[in-house]
Design a protein around this motif. Structure first.
Motif, PDB file in Angstrom:
ATOM      1  N   SER A  97       1.020  -1.463   0.039  1.00 11.32           N
ATOM      2  CA  SER A  97      -0.130   0.250  -0.398  1.00 11.32           C
ATOM      3  C   SER A  97       0.715   1.569   0.227  1.00 11.32           C
ATOM      4  CB  SER A  97      -0.826  -0.215   1.775  1.00 11.32           C
ATOM      5  OG  SER A  97      -1.971  -1.171   1.496  1.00 11.32           O
ATOM      6  N   GLN A 106      -7.066   1.378   0.020  1.00 10.57           N
ATOM      7  CA  GLN A 106      -7.732   0.237   0.299  1.00 10.57           C
ATOM      8  C   GLN A 106      -8.686   0.731   1.677  1.00 10.57           C
ATOM      9  OE1 GLN A 106      -4.260  -2.181   2.232  1.00 10.57           O
ATOM     10  NE2 GLN A 106      -5.277  -2.858   3.593  1.00 10.57           N
ATOM     11  N   ASP A 134      -5.812  -0.633  -4.804  1.00  6.25           N
ATOM     12  CA  ASP A 134      -5.118  -1.124  -3.637  1.00  6.25           C
ATOM     13  C   ASP A 134      -6.529  -2.342  -2.792  1.00  6.25           C
ATOM     14  OD1 ASP A 134      -3.499  -2.225  -1.399  1.00  6.25           O
ATOM     15  OD2 ASP A 134      -3.193  -0.002  -0.496  1.00  6.25           O
ATOM     16  N   GLU A 135      -5.545  -3.531  -3.191  1.00  7.72           N
ATOM     17  CA  GLU A 135      -6.792  -4.371  -2.889  1.00  7.72           C
ATOM     18  C   GLU A 135      -8.285  -4.380  -2.892  1.00  7.72           C
ATOM     19  OE1 GLU A 135      -6.398  -6.084   0.970  1.00  7.72           O
ATOM     20  OE2 GLU A 135      -3.804  -5.490   1.135  1.00  7.72           O
TER      21      GLU A 135
HETATM   22 MG   LIG Z   1      -2.101  -2.286   2.221  1.00  9.09          MG
END
Ligand SMILES: [Mg+2]
Ligand SMILES: Nc1ncnc2c1ncn2[C@@H]1O[C@H](COP(=O)(O)OP(=O)(O)OP(=O)(O)O)[C@@H](O)[C@H]1O
Lengths: 337, 285
Positions: free
Chosen positions: B43, B84, B164-165
């Motif tokens: 991240s 995220q 992010d994810e």
């Molecule tokens: Mg992360």
């Protein structure tokens, strides 16, 4: 899911019209009702055919300033609260809770006690310095630590700063009787017994802050998506935070300077506004302004009747009206932390 | 062709060093997936590439241009990032959320154009959110919410998209659905996609390029078939695993060894300590 009462734009505009009517009713009511009721004919005569009678003097020197101050202060406190709640994404944020009122109060008491200041101009300056000081202090305390600024830390910092300034204030008042007499009327938080000049001195700043706040509504909407998202969208978040912070301090400083600290309006009104029209900051600000003015006007009028011929201070009235409403809002689940 | 490049990039939080002297090139028009264990700095790296975090040292170039000296709104027209687990303000509708994606294209004079409107509708359409556009974001399921945020990122209309994810909290169906949307965008519009994923199998299936982070730098990078090997998995995730071809797509598939449910042996021999356990269990069979 929460359905807003006023979902469509025509409904929102209609609601605004209702607000305008209520605001006028509040202003007129505030001029007319009191220990001695008058009529709006007399009120108009006081300006068009001033005859020097007691009644006319009371209207021009007492009632009208009081109504205008209640309206302007109510709107300013509500807009400051709406800005603060939006910027911190904290539904419990209020200039009272965030230490700004306490800072302004302390500055005024300090100035009165140590430098024997007691004019309005001096109070305004002191109030502004105190508000700015505590605003900056809360901001830096809230930004300490690794995640930077968070609503929780900001609230804790606000509580700490409030406690600190309040105890300073009390310490001065306990040890200095003269200062106590000078500022007590002011510390209680009231829109009564103020001269119109007290308002006209700060009103240009209030008006400026209202307008700039409205112009900032769109960037604030973006900021509310979270700082990373806002930065990713190309917003210079530092600027937005600084400008919004300045507006909050300006609005609460002006309000405190005129009327002393008045709680609950800044906390409750934005909730009412969002309940009515949703989360768009433009509408929230406009509605908060109107509703804040209306609420404070009606709280002030009501305060004259409850304990006639005495009066219930407006700070107590807002608490009486605000606290149950707030519990209701929380219980309805309209507030999510 | 390179979309994003880092030069001697060093990232820190206060005293702690997260990324050390990293030189990385992200190919243009491809899907790049960052992998690595929790807390290894994925991240952090992604945020710095999107100028959300100032580097301690080094440069980041977007299409060959240093992002540190480019106006942030200019960057926002070329690069979008979905951080995220973002959260929307309460009561905000999907449409209001997606409209925020047009922020970099607006200014005081140019408020809302037909192009903005078209981009928002297209983003809603391609994420399948048109039906839900008047719902409050906080009233949606995790999968729908994630799609709403992706729609916002798409409405920005940028050539490069960082995520992010994007599949965290989603069930299998929704994970595949979200990745398919991104794959589609990459295939039809040649957009560069850079994302962090935790599921190695999905990463291998969708990525053209995999970057594995370890010890503050890149441990391995390249095409999934070259990068995802038992050695890489052991080094990056401290875990023994078999790599077999995915039965549908032939991309690498990672089967980790573990202590749960030992019994049936696969095609290849497990590693030493697993053999001991398996034989022990085997004796009961
Ligand atoms: Mg992360
Ligand atoms: N704001 C911060 N301040 C200080 N340290 C941080 C901060 N954010 C992250 N870290 C630390 O930096 C390291 C890298 O964090 P990062 O979030 O980049 O990891 P990650 O690879 O994305 O992990 P995950 O897979 O769990 O999302 C971690 O050790 C984390 O504790």
């Amino acid at each position: 899911m929460i359905k807003n009462l006023l979902g469509s734009t025509p409904l929102k505009l209609g609601g605004l019209f209702v607000c305008l009517v209520l605001l006028l009713a509040g202003l007129i009511g505030s001029v007319i009702f009191g220990v001695v009721d008058t009529s709006w004919h007399v009120a108009i005569d006081a300006y068009t055919q001033f005859d020097g009678s007691n009644e006319h003097i009371v209207i021009r020197e007492v009632r009208v300033p009081r109504a205008l101050i209640a309206g302007a202060v109510g709107a300013s406190l509500a807009i400051a609260g709406a800005l603060l709640q939006a910027m911190t994404r904290n539904p419990l944020a209020d200039v009272g809770i965030f230490g700004i009122n306490a800072g302004a109060s302390f500055a005024i008491v300090f100035g009165a006690a140590v430098f024997a200041m007691n004019s309005l101009g001096e109070f305004t300056t002191l109030s502004f310095i105190g508000a700015a000081l505590s605003g900056v202090l809360v901001y830096f305390l809230g930004a300490l630590g690794r995640e930077g600024i968070t609503p929780l830390k900001l609230t804790l910092a606000g509580a700490a700063v409030t406690a600190m300034f309040s105890s300073f204030t009390h310490a001065i008042l306990v040890t200095n009787e003269q200062a106590l007499n000078d500022v007590l009327f002011w510390l209680a938080g009231s829109v009564a017994g103020r001269k119109l000049e007290m308002l006209t001195g700060v009103f240009p700043y209030m008006l400026l802050a209202w307008i700039v706040a409205f112009l900032m509504a769109r960037p604030i909407n973006t900021f509310m998506m979270g700082e990373d998202v806002a930065k990713g969208l190309g917003q210079r978040t530092v600027l937005v935070k600084a400008l919004a912070g300045l507006l909050i301090v300006l609005l609460s400083a002006c309000s405190v300077a005129v009327s002393g600290p008045i709680g609950f309006i800044g906390l409750v009104t934005p909730h009412l506004a969002r309940y009515l029209i949703g989360s768009d900051t433009r509408w929230v600000l406009v509605y908060s302004g109107f509703l804040g003015a209306i609420l404070l006007l009606f709280a002030d009028i009501l305060g004259r009747f409850i304990a006639m011929p005495g009066e219930v201070p407006i700070g107590v009235m807002t608490a009486l009206m605000g606290a149950p409403f707030f519990i209701y809002v929380v219980r309805k689940g309209l507030v999510r932390a | 062709m390179v979309a994003l490049e880092t030069q001697n990039l060093t990232l820190t939080y206060g005293e702690s060093l997260i990324i050390d002297q990293l030189n990385l090139q992200i190919p243009k028009g491809k899907i790049t997936v960052l992998i690595g264990s929790n807390g290894c700095g994925k991240s952090t790296l992604l945020r710095s590439m999107a100028r959300l975090l100032k580097p301690k040292e080094g440069n980041i170039l977007l299409d060959g241009q240093a992002i540190a000296t480019t106006p942030t709104k200019e960057i926002a027209k070329r690069l979008a990032i979905l951080p995220q687990s973002p959260t929307a303000p309460e009561g905000l509708t999907v449409q209001q959320l997606v409209k925020q994606g047009r922020y970099p294209h607006q200014n005081w004079l140019k408020q809302w154009t037909t192009e903005d409107e078209a981009m928002v509708n297209e983003a809603l359409e391609s994420t399948g959110m048109t039906e839900l556009k008047d719902r409050a974001v906080d009233s949606l399921s995790g999968g729908q919410r994630q799609r709403a945020w992706i729609a916002m990122t798409l409405a920005q209309g940028t050539e490069t998209i960082l995520l992010d994810e994007p599949t965290t909290y989603l069930d299998m169906t929704h994970q595949v659905e979200v990745l398919d949307i991104l794959f589609e965008l990459n295939q039809t519009q040649k957009r560069t996609i850079i994302m962090v994923l935790h599921d190695l199998n999905l990463a291998c299936r969708y990525a053209d390029h995999i970057v594995a982070l370890k010890d503050k730098t890149v441990y391995a990078q390249g095409h999934p078939t070259e990068t995802i090997t038992p050695d890489t998995v052991r080094a990056v995730f401290s875990m023994d695993a078999e790599i077999i071809p995915d039965p549908i797509y032939g991309t690498p598939m990672c089967i980790p060894y573990s202590r749960g449910r030992i019994g049936r042996k696969g095609g290849t021999q497990p590693h030493a300590h697993h053999v001991a356990i398996s034989t022990a269990v085997g004796q009961f069979a």
